[in-house]
Structure formats: C-alpha cells, structure tokens
Design a protein around this motif. Structure first.
Motif, PDB file in Angstrom:
ATOM      1  N   ALA A  43       0.803  -1.270  -0.012  1.00 44.15           N
ATOM      2  CA  ALA A  43      -0.041   0.065  -0.067  1.00 44.15           C
ATOM      3  C   ALA A  43       0.844   1.120  -0.091  1.00 44.15           C
ATOM      4  O   ALA A  43       0.573   2.238  -0.973  1.00 44.15           O
ATOM      5  CB  ALA A  43      -1.046   0.086   0.979  1.00 44.15           C
ATOM      6  N   PRO A  44       1.914   1.394   1.074  1.00 42.18           N
ATOM      7  CA  PRO A  44       2.699   2.737   0.952  1.00 42.18           C
ATOM      8  C   PRO A  44       3.417   2.843  -0.489  1.00 42.18           C
ATOM      9  O   PRO A  44       3.458   4.060  -1.052  1.00 42.18           O
ATOM     10  CB  PRO A  44       3.787   2.644   1.908  1.00 42.18           C
ATOM     11  N   VAL A  45       3.967   1.676  -1.180  1.00 45.43           N
ATOM     12  CA  VAL A  45       4.668   1.622  -2.342  1.00 45.43           C
ATOM     13  C   VAL A  45       3.748   2.249  -3.189  1.00 45.43           C
ATOM     14  O   VAL A  45       3.878   3.183  -4.208  1.00 45.43           O
ATOM     15  CB  VAL A  45       5.145   0.386  -2.679  1.00 45.43           C
ATOM     16  N   LEU A  46       2.316   1.961  -3.449  1.00 44.34           N
ATOM     17  CA  LEU A  46       1.727   2.045  -4.427  1.00 44.34           C
ATOM     18  C   LEU A  46       1.001   3.708  -4.195  1.00 44.34           C
ATOM     19  O   LEU A  46       0.991   4.147  -5.244  1.00 44.34           O
ATOM     20  CB  LEU A  46       0.267   1.274  -3.998  1.00 44.34           C
ATOM     21  N   LYS A  47       1.050   3.827  -3.073  1.00 44.77           N
ATOM     22  CA  LYS A  47       0.383   5.231  -2.786  1.00 44.77           C
ATOM     23  C   LYS A  47       1.666   6.351  -3.340  1.00 44.77           C
ATOM     24  O   LYS A  47       1.343   7.352  -4.102  1.00 44.77           O
ATOM     25  CB  LYS A  47       0.469   5.702  -1.249  1.00 44.77           C
ATOM     26  N   GLU A  48       2.996   6.066  -3.132  1.00 51.40           N
ATOM     27  CA  GLU A  48       3.980   6.682  -3.594  1.00 51.40           C
ATOM     28  C   GLU A  48       3.978   6.815  -5.087  1.00 51.40           C
ATOM     29  O   GLU A  48       4.062   7.950  -6.047  1.00 51.40           O
ATOM     30  CB  GLU A  48       5.108   6.223  -3.091  1.00 51.40           C
ATOM     31  N   MET A  49       3.928   5.575  -5.611  1.00 49.89           N
ATOM     32  CA  MET A  49       3.906   5.594  -7.074  1.00 49.89           C
ATOM     33  C   MET A  49       2.830   6.377  -7.741  1.00 49.89           C
ATOM     34  O   MET A  49       3.034   7.081  -8.705  1.00 49.89           O
ATOM     35  CB  MET A  49       3.925   4.102  -7.684  1.00 49.89           C
ATOM     36  N   ARG A  50       1.847   6.340  -7.171  1.00 51.65           N
ATOM     37  CA  ARG A  50       0.474   7.096  -7.758  1.00 51.65           C
ATOM     38  C   ARG A  50       0.898   8.597  -7.498  1.00 51.65           C
ATOM     39  O   ARG A  50       0.367   9.429  -8.692  1.00 51.65           O
ATOM     40  CB  ARG A  50      -0.659   6.840  -6.988  1.00 51.65           C
ATOM     41  N   ALA A  51       1.418   9.044  -6.436  1.00 47.29           N
ATOM     42  CA  ALA A  51       1.872  10.286  -6.609  1.00 47.29           C
ATOM     43  C   ALA A  51       2.719  10.776  -7.306  1.00 47.29           C
ATOM     44  O   ALA A  51       2.528  11.996  -7.845  1.00 47.29           O
ATOM     45  CB  ALA A  51       2.370  10.753  -5.028  1.00 47.29           C
ATOM     46  N   GLN A  52       3.729  10.037  -7.644  1.00 48.92           N
ATOM     47  CA  GLN A  52       4.673  10.357  -8.620  1.00 48.92           C
ATOM     48  C   GLN A  52       4.394  10.317  -9.981  1.00 48.92           C
ATOM     49  O   GLN A  52       4.797  11.288 -10.814  1.00 48.92           O
ATOM     50  CB  GLN A  52       5.969   9.357  -8.347  1.00 48.92           C
ATOM     51  N   SER A  53       3.403   9.460 -10.314  1.00 48.86           N
ATOM     52  CA  SER A  53       3.001   9.546 -11.543  1.00 48.86           C
ATOM     53  C   SER A  53       2.052  10.697 -12.066  1.00 48.86           C
ATOM     54  O   SER A  53       2.165  11.356 -12.988  1.00 48.86           O
ATOM     55  CB  SER A  53       2.400   8.197 -12.204  1.00 48.86           C
ATOM     56  N   GLN A  54       1.472  11.070 -10.968  1.00 46.95           N
ATOM     57  CA  GLN A  54       0.541  12.460 -11.109  1.00 46.95           C
ATOM     58  C   GLN A  54       1.527  13.535 -11.246  1.00 46.95           C
ATOM     59  O   GLN A  54       1.200  14.324 -11.978  1.00 46.95           O
ATOM     60  CB  GLN A  54      -0.150  12.381  -9.546  1.00 46.95           C
ATOM     61  N   ARG A  55       2.596  13.610 -10.611  1.00 48.24           N
ATOM     62  CA  ARG A  55       3.366  14.750 -10.587  1.00 48.24           C
ATOM     63  C   ARG A  55       4.436  14.642 -11.944  1.00 48.24           C
ATOM     64  O   ARG A  55       4.084  15.942 -12.592  1.00 48.24           O
ATOM     65  CB  ARG A  55       4.551  14.395  -9.514  1.00 48.24           C
ATOM     66  N   MET A  56       4.366  13.449 -12.702  1.00 50.45           N
ATOM     67  CA  MET A  56       5.174  13.710 -13.994  1.00 50.45           C
ATOM     68  C   MET A  56       4.096  13.792 -14.984  1.00 50.45           C
ATOM     69  O   MET A  56       4.231  14.740 -15.816  1.00 50.45           O
ATOM     70  CB  MET A  56       5.542  11.995 -14.261  1.00 50.45           C
ATOM     71  N   GLY A  57       2.794  13.563 -14.868  1.00 52.05           N
ATOM     72  CA  GLY A  57       1.768  13.897 -15.597  1.00 52.05           C
ATOM     73  C   GLY A  57       1.554  15.400 -15.516  1.00 52.05           C
ATOM     74  O   GLY A  57       1.338  16.016 -16.518  1.00 52.05           O
TER      75      GLY A  57
END
Ligand code: ADP
Length: 351
Positions: free
Chosen positions: A158-172
């Motif tokens: 869950a924490p990894v997924l949260k971080e991945m989502r936040a980073q992909s949002q940022r890249m977007g």
C-alpha cells in the motif's frame, strides 16, 4: 603650413580607416538622415538588406524596402528595436534590427543576422514540445493501471502504491505544464475575448479554499468592477497558479488575499500571502523554468517548478507585467499589472 597639411593627412587616414572598418563589419550598417534617406551603407547591408551601391544612396529606406516586414517596421517608426524580422527578399534569413539615434535627428540602422539563433531556438521548442507529447501517452497508461490496483488487495504494498501514484501524478503534471508552455511560446496572438472578472475571482477563491482545506484565512477584494480583454483560459491558469503558490507556501493559520483593483494606468490582480516569503536574491530568477528557492518544499507541496514561467508567458501575451514583492518570514505579493487598453467596463452591475 606643413604641420596643418600633415594633420589633415592624418585625419583623412583616420577617417578612411574608420570607414573601412565599418564597411568590413559583418552587421549591416545604414546611416539615415532626418528624412530617412540613405546617406551611406556598408557591404553587409547589400547582402542582408538587398541595398545596391551607389543606386540606393539618397533613397528613402522605408520606401526602398517596400511592403517587407522591415519596411513596415521602419514606417511605423515607434520602436527602436525589432527582434527576429525577415530579411527583405529572403524569408529564411532572420534579422535583429536596431535604429540608434545620433547627431542631429539622424539614425544609424544596425541589422544583425540571427538566423542561426532563431533556428536553434525553434529546435529547442520543438524538442520540448515533442518530448512532452511523446511522454503523455505512456504516462496515461501507467497512471491508469496504478488506479486499477487496489491497495487493500495487497496491504504490504500500500505505501509503495501510494508513492507510485503520487509520482506518476507529478510526472503527468510536469508534462501538462511543459505542453502549456510550448503552446504559449508558439502563440503569437491571443483570443481577444471578454474575461468576466467577477465570476473568475469567485472561482479563484473557491479553488483557494479547496486547496487550503480550511488551513488558511482566505479573503477576496474586488474593487475594480472591470473585466479584462484576452484569453479566459490562460488568464485563469495564470491567476490560479498564483493562488495555488500562496496556499502552498503559507503555513497553517496564515492569510491569503486575492485583490482586483484599478490603478492610475489600468488595473492590477494580486495575491498576497503571509507565508514563508522569498529571499531577495532569488526573486529575479523565479520565472525561469524549474527554478525553485527550495526544491524539497516545492516537491512536497506538489510543485512542478513551471507555474511562474506559465504566469510570465501568459502576462507577456497580454502585454502585462508581473511584480514580485516579498520578505522572508513575512510573506509575498505577486501582482499582475494590466494596461487600461486591456480593461472593459464590467457588464451590468458587476460585483
Ligand atoms: P513550483 O511549482 O515549485 O511552486 P513556481 O514556478 O510556481 O514553481 O514557483 C517557483 C518558486 O518560487 C517556488 O518553488 C517557490 O520557491 C517560489 N514561490 C512561488 N510562489 C511563492 C510564494 N507565494 N511564497 C513563497 N515562495 C514562492
């Protein structure tokens, strides 16, 4: 007698040297009299401006250059510098031209070939636009799959997924901001539409409240009761960037004030916060792409480092100026100053 003659000879030699040096310059030089007639020009002026020696001596330069971009610029005569104009007769050659006043009402026209620079600038723009465009699709796919994964199915991740989502949002967001900047850079003219300010200000205030989640006091002061002329979408984006910065760089319990007021020369939109402020040495560079005072703070609050570049471009297109006043520890005011020519009386009884 002899002394006079040798002084005259010396002067003559100096004069000839000066003229030879000017003639050999790689920039085009044209001396114009008060009526805009050509008194003298160098070799580069033949190549870059298409002048013919001695045929064009005494010709009125603006007439000689006819309907070319440069001819029109000379006839309008209200600007001292023309950046990036087509050379008369050759669209592929781009010129930087200056009209420098000298002596009694005379002007020196200086034209430099900037084709290489212009081409490089174009390559840079295309590259950024293409890279951003190419990144958009893969990012959308990654983002979509990340959204499909339910952290409850794999609690350990869950924490990894949260971080991945936040980073992909940022890249977007970075890609979207770069595409916005590319579009603004390529845009020469704006839609000249009425931008109703009262509803826009109300929207900006709502956006501030949504971002703040009740952590700040937010005030709106609309004293101008005027609308703007320009691009509604771009002005919204610029104004909302300033609001979002104020919220992101102001600690809890601070205040943020959005103002729209008339000035002597037009009107100003400003956002004032009581936040961290910015040390003076950074202020001049804030509108550079990816320039941040503190990258950790910018990242932590979801910044891309592109917001103020977008603001500056939008304002340039509206012939408006950005002013930044700030004091570390006290807060900042970002002001967008518009000329009276950009103002429209608000329709009906605005307020
Ligand atoms: P970012 O996405 O990093 O916020 P911007 O281009 O919007 O990028 O802003 C550039 C930098 O200017 C920010 O990283 C921050 O250091 C500084 N800055 C912008 N607005 C404010 C503000 N209201 N208060 C303090 N610092 C600010």
């Amino acid at each position: 007698m002899n002394g006079d003659r040798s002084r005259a000879r010396r002067l003559l030699t100096q004069l000839r040297d000066l003229r030879d040096a000017a003639a050999a310059l790689s920039d085009a030089l044209v001396l114009l009299d008060r009526a805009g007639r050509v008194r003298w020009f160098n070799r580069a002026a033949r190549r870059l401006l298409g002048l013919e020696w001695p045929h064009d001596l005494n010709a009125v330069l603006a007439d000689r250059l006819g309907d070319s971009e440069l001819g029109t610029w000379l006839r309008e005569g209200d600007q001292a510098v023309a950046d990036d104009v087509a050379a008369p007769g050759g669209q592929a050659v781009r010129l930087h031209v200056e009209a420098i006043p000298f002596g009694h009402d005379r002007r020196l026209l200086l034209a430099r070939d900037v084709s290489r620079l212009t081409r490089l600038e174009q390559v840079r723009r295309d590259f950024v636009a293409n890279v951003s465009h190419e990144l958009r699709t893969p990012l959308t796919v990654i983002h979509g799959y990340l959204e499909l994964l339910d952290p409850e199915d794999v609690p350990a991740l869950a924490p990894v997924l949260k971080e991945m989502r936040a980073q992909s949002q940022r890249m977007g967001q970075i890609v979207e901001d770069l595409l916005t900047l590319s579009r603004l850079e390529m845009q020469q003219r704006l839609p000249e539409e009425r931008v109703p300010m009262a509803p826009l200000l109300a929207t900006l205030r709502r956006e501030a409240e949504a971002l703040s989640h009740g952590r700040h006091r937010i005030a709106l002061e609309d004293q101008a009761h005027a609308d703007l002329l320009g691009s509604p979408k771009d002005l919204h984006s610029a104004f909302s960037n300033l609001v979002s910065n104020a919220v992101r760089y102001t600690p809890e319990h601070g205040s943020i004030t959005i103002r729209w007021r008339r000035t002597r020369n037009g009107a100003e939109y400003s956002v004032t916060d009581t936040g961290y402020g910015i040390p003076a040495e950074h202020i001049a560079r804030l509108t550079e792409r990816f320039y941040r005072v503190s990258s950790s703070r910018s990242r932590a609050t979801g910044g891309t480092g592109l917001g103020l570049s977008i603001v500056k471009h939008v304002l340039n297109l509206h012939h408006a100026q950005l002013r930044i006043e700030s004091e570390p520890g006290k807060g900042s005011t970002f002001t967008c100053a518009f000329d009276a020519a950009r103002l429209l009386e608000a329709e009906g009884d605005a307020g």
